[in-house]
Every structure is written in C-alpha cells, then in structure tokens.
Design a protein around this motif. Structure first.
Motif, short mmCIF file in Angstrom:
data_model
loop_
_atom_site.label_atom_id
_atom_site.label_comp_id
_atom_site.label_asym_id
_atom_site.label_seq_id
_atom_site.Cartn_x
_atom_site.Cartn_y
_atom_site.Cartn_z
N ASP A 173 -172.61 3.77 70.52
CA ASP A 173 -172.61 3.92 69.06
C ASP A 173 -173.93 3.41 68.46
O ASP A 173 -174.46 3.98 67.52
CB ASP A 173 -171.45 3.13 68.45
CG ASP A 173 -170.10 3.67 68.90
OD1 ASP A 173 -169.99 4.91 69.01
OD2 ASP A 173 -169.17 2.87 69.15
N TYR A 174 -174.40 2.29 69.00
CA TYR A 174 -175.66 1.69 68.53
C TYR A 174 -176.47 1.23 69.73
O TYR A 174 -175.91 1.01 70.81
CB TYR A 174 -175.37 0.46 67.64
CG TYR A 174 -174.70 0.82 66.34
CD1 TYR A 174 -175.45 1.14 65.21
CD2 TYR A 174 -173.31 0.85 66.26
CE1 TYR A 174 -174.83 1.49 64.02
CE2 TYR A 174 -172.68 1.20 65.07
CZ TYR A 174 -173.45 1.52 63.95
OH TYR A 174 -172.84 1.87 62.78
N ASP A 175 -177.77 1.09 69.55
CA ASP A 175 -178.57 0.45 70.59
C ASP A 175 -178.19 -1.03 70.68
O ASP A 175 -177.96 -1.58 71.75
CB ASP A 175 -180.07 0.56 70.27
CG ASP A 175 -180.57 1.99 70.34
OD1 ASP A 175 -180.10 2.74 71.23
OD2 ASP A 175 -181.42 2.35 69.50
N LEU A 176 -178.14 -1.65 69.51
CA LEU A 176 -177.94 -3.10 69.46
C LEU A 176 -176.90 -3.46 68.41
O LEU A 176 -176.95 -2.96 67.29
CB LEU A 176 -179.28 -3.78 69.10
CG LEU A 176 -179.26 -5.27 68.83
CD1 LEU A 176 -178.94 -6.06 70.10
CD2 LEU A 176 -180.63 -5.73 68.27
N ILE A 177 -175.97 -4.32 68.80
CA ILE A 177 -175.06 -4.90 67.81
C ILE A 177 -175.36 -6.39 67.73
O ILE A 177 -175.43 -7.08 68.75
CB ILE A 177 -173.58 -4.64 68.18
CG1 ILE A 177 -173.26 -3.15 68.03
CG2 ILE A 177 -172.65 -5.47 67.27
CD1 ILE A 177 -171.83 -2.76 68.38
N VAL A 178 -175.57 -6.84 66.51
CA VAL A 178 -175.80 -8.26 66.26
C VAL A 178 -174.54 -8.81 65.60
O VAL A 178 -174.04 -8.22 64.64
CB VAL A 178 -177.02 -8.47 65.32
CG1 VAL A 178 -177.21 -9.95 65.02
CG2 VAL A 178 -178.28 -7.87 65.93
N ILE A 179 -174.03 -9.89 66.14
CA ILE A 179 -172.82 -10.48 65.57
C ILE A 179 -173.21 -11.71 64.76
O ILE A 179 -173.69 -12.70 65.30
CB ILE A 179 -171.80 -10.85 66.67
CG1 ILE A 179 -171.56 -9.65 67.58
CG2 ILE A 179 -170.49 -11.32 66.04
CD1 ILE A 179 -170.77 -9.98 68.83
N MET A 193 -181.44 -1.53 59.03
CA MET A 193 -180.27 -2.27 59.48
C MET A 193 -179.01 -1.82 58.74
O MET A 193 -179.02 -1.67 57.53
CB MET A 193 -180.47 -3.77 59.23
CG MET A 193 -179.23 -4.60 59.48
SD MET A 193 -179.42 -6.32 58.96
CE MET A 193 -179.35 -6.15 57.17
N GLU A 194 -177.95 -1.60 59.52
CA GLU A 194 -176.64 -1.35 58.93
C GLU A 194 -175.84 -2.64 59.01
O GLU A 194 -175.96 -3.39 59.98
CB GLU A 194 -175.88 -0.33 59.77
CG GLU A 194 -176.04 1.10 59.36
CD GLU A 194 -175.14 1.99 60.23
OE1 GLU A 194 -173.92 1.80 60.22
OE2 GLU A 194 -175.70 2.83 60.95
N SER A 207 -181.37 1.50 66.82
CA SER A 207 -180.29 1.57 65.84
C SER A 207 -179.52 0.26 65.93
O SER A 207 -179.12 -0.17 67.01
CB SER A 207 -179.38 2.77 66.12
OG SER A 207 -178.76 2.65 67.37
N VAL A 208 -179.39 -0.40 64.79
CA VAL A 208 -178.86 -1.77 64.77
C VAL A 208 -177.70 -1.88 63.79
O VAL A 208 -177.80 -1.45 62.65
CB VAL A 208 -179.94 -2.78 64.32
CG1 VAL A 208 -179.42 -4.21 64.46
CG2 VAL A 208 -181.22 -2.60 65.08
N LEU A 209 -176.62 -2.47 64.26
CA LEU A 209 -175.51 -2.81 63.38
C LEU A 209 -175.34 -4.32 63.39
O LEU A 209 -175.32 -4.95 64.45
CB LEU A 209 -174.21 -2.16 63.86
CG LEU A 209 -172.96 -2.56 63.06
CD1 LEU A 209 -172.97 -1.96 61.65
CD2 LEU A 209 -171.68 -2.15 63.78
#
Lengths: 309, 108
Positions: free
Chosen positions: A5-11, A77-78, A30-32
């Motif tokens: 879904d994304y390259d990177l997910i940041v929590i 950023m999303e 692509s970052v969420l």
C-alpha cells in the motif's frame, strides 16, 4: 518486488515521526503517518521550547508542531487518525493492523514516543482531570491564586513548575533527592522564583480530595520519614515517561526499561523496521534528538527499500 | 472550525446543550491550550461523521468561566456528552478518535 500500500509507514506523528516522513517524502517514497490521537506528540503540551535551534526567542510546542506538520505535508505525507493494534513483520512485506483492517508497507518506522509516567499513589487516578494533571499549559489557568503541588526534578518538572507560578500563588515542587536534574539555567530560575518552593528529599504518598477535586497531598521525607500534609488544589506530575510499545511484537528487542533497542542507524532487531525518538533507548528525550533520530531512520529506510529492488 | 460545530457560551449553554433533543458533544477548550488546538480537526471530523445524530459544540473556558466551573472542569481539553439535559460522559485530555467514537455510539 511485492506490491504494498505504501513504501513506508511511520507510526506516530510527533517530532521524530514527522521528520522521518519529511525526509522520506523528499526521497519520493509514498509515506503514511499513523497517529492515534492528534498530530504533534508530547511536545504539544510544552508551553515554551527554548532549546530547539532556530527560534531565537523560543516557540510553543503547539506552534512548532503545526509548522512541522505543514512542512511534511508539502512533500506528500499522508496522515491517518488510527491506532495500531499489532504488526506482522515479514521479510519483504510489513503489515500494520488497525481496528478496521490492515495496511502494508516495505518498511516501518516506530515513533510512538512515550507517555508521562504515573506516580502510582492513592488518589492519582481518582482525581485525574480534577486536579491531577501532567499539562501545565492546558490546566495552569484553572489555578489562578491557588496552591499547587508538582512532583519531579528534571527539565520538564522545573520548566512547567515555573510556568505554573505565573498563575498559582504558590507551587510546591516535591523532589525525592537533594538536588535537581534540570538544566542549570532552569535551576537558577527556580531558586530565584519566590512563588516556587522546593521540598527536597521527599516523595508524594497520597493525593487527597473530595467531590470538588484535589484538596491536598501527603508528603514523606525520605531521610527523616516525617509525613506532612499540604493543602493544594492541584497536583502536577512530571516524573519521567514510559514508552508506548503495547502493539510492538516480541521479535523487536526492548531494553530493560521497555524502550526499543536500536543501533546508531535506528535499526531494530527486525530488518526494515526502525525506531526513532522517545520510544527508543536514547540517553536524551528532546525535540532536538527526536528529529535527528527521525532523519536517520528515514535515511536508512530509504536505503533499505532501494536494496529490495 | 467546521460548519457543523457551534460555538456556545455561558448564556446559551442551557438552550444549546441542556435543552437539546439530540446527543450533544461539548468541547471545552482555550486558545492557550496546545492539545486543544491539536484535537480540533478531529472534533470537526466527528461532527461530519455523526451529522444529524450528534450536535457538536465548543465552549471557550477563558471567556466563559461559569459553565466549566459548574461541571468541575479543571483540565482541558475536556469533552463532555450530554443527553436529555444530563451529562453522560466525560473525557479528559487528548483522546483517541476511536475512543470518542465509541463513547458517542454508546450514547446514541
């Protein structure tokens, strides 16, 4: 390479997470960013930040984070308001489980920060929000001309107690040792402030109150064992933090205090998973260190994703 | 502030909140409160998501000291839900959206 879904997910959308997203966005990943509460993190409650470079007179935590959020959004950023339930960390695909489904990414950065530690004394939970607080900028104006207790001895405790003195008639800062850990400049201000009284070598043993909220605290001198009751209408607690790692799986190593163990590249024990900011094993928990962590973690995640190709 | 969110004050509290026929959310806030500003977009989203079922209001505690004092509010943000003139829920501090949604659903 697997599609995600994304390259990177940041929590976590505090200083570390948003800086990571800014760097990753500029690398055209692509970052969420997932945030369980409101973007900004713990620093939102700080009334004034004087030690973050670039702001000559200082800046409020809320204004700083509004700027960072806007800046990171400029680079694509999303963000999504969601709490992570669990992580499923495969070799090439990392799955982030939310209450309403799962999202996949090639890499994950954990930047969930830490929460204020509780004292664990009677009355603390009972009177939470009714006199017990960890946010002076939120609640200090409710204590105009009142007597207030504060607990702690670090930067946050001293800085925020000084802020309280702008409203309260008297602030008793209760500290378990005979000297403060806070920066010297804050100590000097504390010693000069006539509305701030430091109660040394003492711990708070109980928060007392009634239907109207907090009415007093019980304080014990750890050297003499003497017990004293103080009449106060508020009690602010600044005794360090506990990491927000409830969703973190056992494959990610934690240190003895529960913070995520990383190396100097912010790599956790799982390849492609990084940790940054207050949630990791760091000797200093400041905005300045969190943004540095976030930049390193993003840079490493960018290399990691490139090497997957 | 979203279109559906209504600013209330000490003098309109009775009519807008206590006498309302639907479930009412009151967001007690102040301009000096960082976390209050931070949750404002979330409160706007809630207003849109529960349109027609929930009335969303905001009360500036700086300008309106009587109402927060009547309800013993000593911390902000504080979110309260009112139904039929009675307070049915109090949430203090920065709350997760999911937790607020659940509290609303429990009282619809």
């Amino acid at each position: 390479m697997s599609q995600t879904d994304y390259d990177l997910i940041v929590i976590g959308a505090g200083p570390a997470g948003l800086t990571a997203a800014l760097y990753a966005g500029r690398a055209r990943l692509s970052v969420l960013v997932l945030e369980k509460a409101a973007p900004g993190g713990q620093i939102l409650v700080s009334d004034w930040i004087e030690n973050y470079p670039g702001f000559v007179e200082g800046i409020s935590g809320a204004d700083l984070m509004t700027n960072v959020l806007e800046q990171a959004r400029r680079f694509g950023m999303e963000t999504r308001s969601a709490e992570v339930a669990s992580l499923d960390l495969g070799d090439t695909v990392k799955r982030v489980h939310l209450s309403d489904g799962a999202l996949s990414a090639k890499s994950v950065i954990i930047a969930t920060g830490a929460s204020p530690r509780k004292l664990g004394v009677p009355g603390e939970n009972t009177f939470w929000g009714q006199g017990v607080s960890t946010c002076a900028t939120c609640d200090a104006p409710f204590y105009r001309d009142s007597l207030v207790a504060a607990v702690g001895g670090g930067d946050t405790a001293v800085q925020e107690s000084l802020f309280l003195t702008r409203f309260a008639k008297k602030v008793y800062l209760i500290h378990r040792r005979d000297q403060l850990r806070a920066a010297r400049i804050l100590q000097e201000r504390a010693f000069e402030n006539e509305r701030l009284e430091i109660i040394w070598d003492s711990v708070l043993t109980e928060i007392k109150g009634g239907a109207s909220g907090v009415t007093g605290v019980a304080v014990k001198n750890v050297k003499t064992g003497d017990l004293t009751d103080l009449t106060v209408h508020g009690c602010f607690v600044w005794v360090g933090t506990v990491p927000n790692t409830g969703f973190v799986p056992a494959v990610i190593d934690l240190d003895a205090a529960g913070f995520i163990t990383v190396n100097s590249r912010m790599e956790t024990s799982v390849p492609g998973v990084y940790a940054a900011g207050d949630v990791r094993n760091t000797p200093l928990r400041q905005v300045a260190t969190a943004v540095g962590d976030g930049a390193i973690a993003a840079s490493e995640a960018i290399h990691y994703i490139e090497n997957l190709k | 502030m979203a279109e559906g969110v209504k600013e209330i004050n000490d003098s309109t509290f009775d009519d807008e909140v206590l006498k309302a026929t639907e479930l009412v959310l009151v967001d007690f806030w102040a301009p000096w409160c960082g976390p209050c500003k931070a949750i404002a977009p979330m409160v706007d989203e809630i207003s849109k998501a529960f349109e027609g079922q929930l009335k969303v209001t905001k009360c500036n505690v700086d300008d309106n000291p009587a109402t927060p004092s009547n309800y013993g509010i000593r911390a902000i943000p504080t979110l309260m839900l009112f139904k039929g003139g009675e307070k049915v829920e109090t949430i203090v501090g920065m709350v997760e959206k999911s937790k607020l949604e659940q509290a609303i659903k429990n009282n619809l």
